[in-house]
Design an enzyme around this catalytic site. Structure first.
Site, PDB file in Angstrom:
ATOM      1  N   GLY A   1       0.798  -1.219   0.000  1.00 37.54           N
ATOM      2  CA  GLY A   1       0.000   0.000   0.000  1.00 37.54           C
ATOM      3  C   GLY A   1       0.830   1.268   0.000  1.00 37.54           C
TER       4      GLY A   1
ATOM      5  N   ASN B   1      -5.393  -6.997  -2.235  1.00 40.17           N
ATOM      6  CA  ASN B   1      -4.389  -5.926  -2.269  1.00 40.17           C
ATOM      7  C   ASN B   1      -4.784  -4.805  -3.234  1.00 40.17           C
ATOM      8  OD1 ASN B   1      -1.681  -8.377  -2.370  1.00 40.17           O
ATOM      9  ND2 ASN B   1      -2.776  -7.558  -0.607  1.00 40.17           N
ATOM     10  N   LEU B   2      -5.594  -5.167  -4.237  1.00 37.67           N
ATOM     11  CA  LEU B   2      -5.774  -4.273  -5.386  1.00 37.67           C
ATOM     12  C   LEU B   2      -6.538  -2.995  -5.045  1.00 37.67           C
ATOM     13  CD1 LEU B   2      -6.593  -6.998  -8.068  1.00 37.67           C
ATOM     14  CD2 LEU B   2      -4.375  -5.983  -7.537  1.00 37.67           C
TER      15      LEU B   2
ATOM     16  N   ARG C   1      -5.855  -0.911  -2.848  1.00 43.64           N
ATOM     17  CA  ARG C   1      -4.986   0.193  -2.396  1.00 43.64           C
ATOM     18  C   ARG C   1      -3.543   0.085  -2.847  1.00 43.64           C
ATOM     19  NH1 ARG C   1      -5.590  -3.665   0.866  1.00 43.64           N
ATOM     20  NH2 ARG C   1      -3.972  -4.457   2.235  1.00 43.64           N
TER      21      ARG C   1
ATOM     22  N   ASP D   1       3.699  -3.697   7.036  1.00 46.17           N
ATOM     23  CA  ASP D   1       2.392  -3.726   7.680  1.00 46.17           C
ATOM     24  C   ASP D   1       2.455  -4.201   9.116  1.00 46.17           C
ATOM     25  OD1 ASP D   1       3.251  -6.228   6.981  1.00 46.17           O
ATOM     26  OD2 ASP D   1       1.241  -7.036   6.810  1.00 46.17           O
TER      27      ASP D   1
ATOM     28  N   CYS E   1      11.721   5.617  20.528  1.00 43.30           N
ATOM     29  CA  CYS E   1      11.610   6.728  21.476  1.00 43.30           C
ATOM     30  C   CYS E   1      10.149   6.921  21.868  1.00 43.30           C
ATOM     31  CB  CYS E   1      12.129   8.024  20.860  1.00 43.30           C
ATOM     32  SG  CYS E   1      13.918   8.139  20.706  1.00 43.30           S
TER      33      CYS E   1
ATOM     34  N   CYS F   1      -5.071  -3.557   9.325  1.00 37.83           N
ATOM     35  CA  CYS F   1      -5.906  -3.150   8.194  1.00 37.83           C
ATOM     36  C   CYS F   1      -6.855  -4.267   7.783  1.00 37.83           C
ATOM     37  CB  CYS F   1      -5.038  -2.764   7.008  1.00 37.83           C
ATOM     38  SG  CYS F   1      -4.142  -1.233   7.270  1.00 37.83           S
TER      39      CYS F   1
ATOM     40  N   CYS G   1      15.021   5.744  25.721  1.00 35.52           N
ATOM     41  CA  CYS G   1      14.815   4.895  24.541  1.00 35.52           C
ATOM     42  C   CYS G   1      15.744   3.681  24.618  1.00 35.52           C
ATOM     43  CB  CYS G   1      15.102   5.680  23.265  1.00 35.52           C
ATOM     44  SG  CYS G   1      15.044   4.659  21.775  1.00 35.52           S
TER      45      CYS G   1
HETATM   46 ZN   LIG Z   1      15.088   6.242  20.064  1.00 35.00          ZN
END
Ligand SMILES: [Zn+2]
Lengths: 271, 69
Positions: A40, A69-70, A72, A129, A173, A187, A244
């Site tokens: 996509g 799939n078609l 999008r 995805d 982060c 989706c 992080c």
């Molecule tokens: Zn980071």
């Protein structure tokens, strides 16, 4: 590299831009962008990058084109059902611009391949995805020191963030690590408006082109949130998180490892 | 008191915590939502004890996949 007459004609509308010009066009032709996922987001991004004359495009995706799939994934057409996505997409890109070199990897991005592959490119587009892949790309780009564009779409919403690893806020982060499989809707469960992939994928291509050209300000340290139902773009200011686990002060992730393959798609998780 | 949640002005009670705000705003999977309070990403463990100040800007950031499949 100097532009020939055909190239000057093909790229004339962007060569006219002060931020591009002949020099910028030559720069684009000498550049390499990797698209992780030829679906996509990857479809519109790859088509616009090829049209713009980014000299080499890498496509990595292990999937084949499926009828669902078609709606999008606009690089794939009905006769492509069953064809590997990278082959289907490569054929469209080559037809659009034969001057662009296409490198295909008919495999999924994994901890074993992505670091080396990403290192061969100047910019990486995350068009995947699932969350384990998104974190994998984030981490691989950090270790390979490659700028990348993160994006996600769901229902009528999209999000976008450009990361200059080690310099600006990364995906970890914000989110730390991936959610457990099936915890967050995908989706295929919750649906997505096809044009969302177009809007967000085109923004990813725009960020790649800006980064390669050194033009303007990248979408770093701010996440763009697109809400299509209200047709509203919002920005959330971010900064690097000292806690992080990847780019913080005491990182716990020091080598590239893939989390359990957590997919945001329950159908996939059961496979 | 008045706060801003995901760009929208929201009326809520004084002393509300981040955990309570997630419930009040009917966030579906609060355990997988990142919260930014006045520009700072919060550690998940601090949600129950963190009080949202008057006039705060709160962002709920959701996991969003999409893309290939
Ligand atoms: Zn980071």
């Amino acid at each position: 590299m100097t532009l020939d007459n055909e190239q000057i004609e093909r790229y004339s509308r962007q060569i006219l831009l002060r931020e591009v010009g002949g020099k910028g066009q030559e720069k684009l032709l000498a550049s390499r962008v990797l698209l992780v996922g030829a679906g996509g987001l990857g479809s519109p991004a790859a088509l616009y990058l090829a049209a713009a004359g980014v000299g080499t495009l890498g496509l990595i995706d292990g999937d084949r084109v499926d009828r669902t799939n078609l709606q999008r994934q606009i690089a794939h057409f009905t006769p492509d059902i069953g064809t590997p996505k990278v082959e289907s997409a490569a054929a469209k890109l080559a037809a659009l611009n034969p001057g662009v070199k296409i490198e295909t990897y008919t495999e999924h991005a994994t901890a074993d391949n992505i670091l080396e592959i990403a290192g061969r490119y100047d910019f990486v587009i995350d068009g995947t995805d699932n969350f384990s892949a998104k974190f994998l790309i984030n981490d691989a780009c950090y270790f390979a020191e490659r700028p990348f564009s993160h994006a996600g779409i769901l229902r009528f919403d999209g999000q976008l963030l450009t990361v200059l690893p080690g310099r600006t806020a990364c995906y970890r982060c914000l989110f730390g690590g991936p959610p457990p499989a099936g915890a967050v809707p995908s989706c295929s469960q919750a649906g997505v408006l096809g044009s969302m992939a177009g809007v967000i994928g085109c923004l990813q291509a725009t960020e790649a082109l800006k980064c390669l050209l050194g033009a303007g300000e990248l979408l770093t340290d701010r996440m763009l949130i697109f809400e299509a139902l209200a047709l509203r773009f919002r920005e959330v200011k971010l900064r690097r998180n000292p806690r992080c686990p990847l780019c913080g002060e005491n990182p716990t992730i020091t080598t590239l490892v893939e989390a359990d393959p957590v997919v945001c798609d329950l159908r996939e998780a059961r496979r | 008191m008045q706060i801003t949640v995901n760009g929208k002005s929201v009326q809520t009670r004084e002393g509300i915590t981040v955990t309570e705000l997630l419930v009040e705003q009917k966030v579906k999977t609060p355990e997988y939502v990142s919260v930014e309070l006045n520009g700072e990403i919060l550690d998940r463990e601090t949600f129950p004890a963190t009080v949202v100040p008057d006039g705060a800007t709160v962002e709920f950031l959701y996991f969003m996949g999409g893309g290939a499949r």
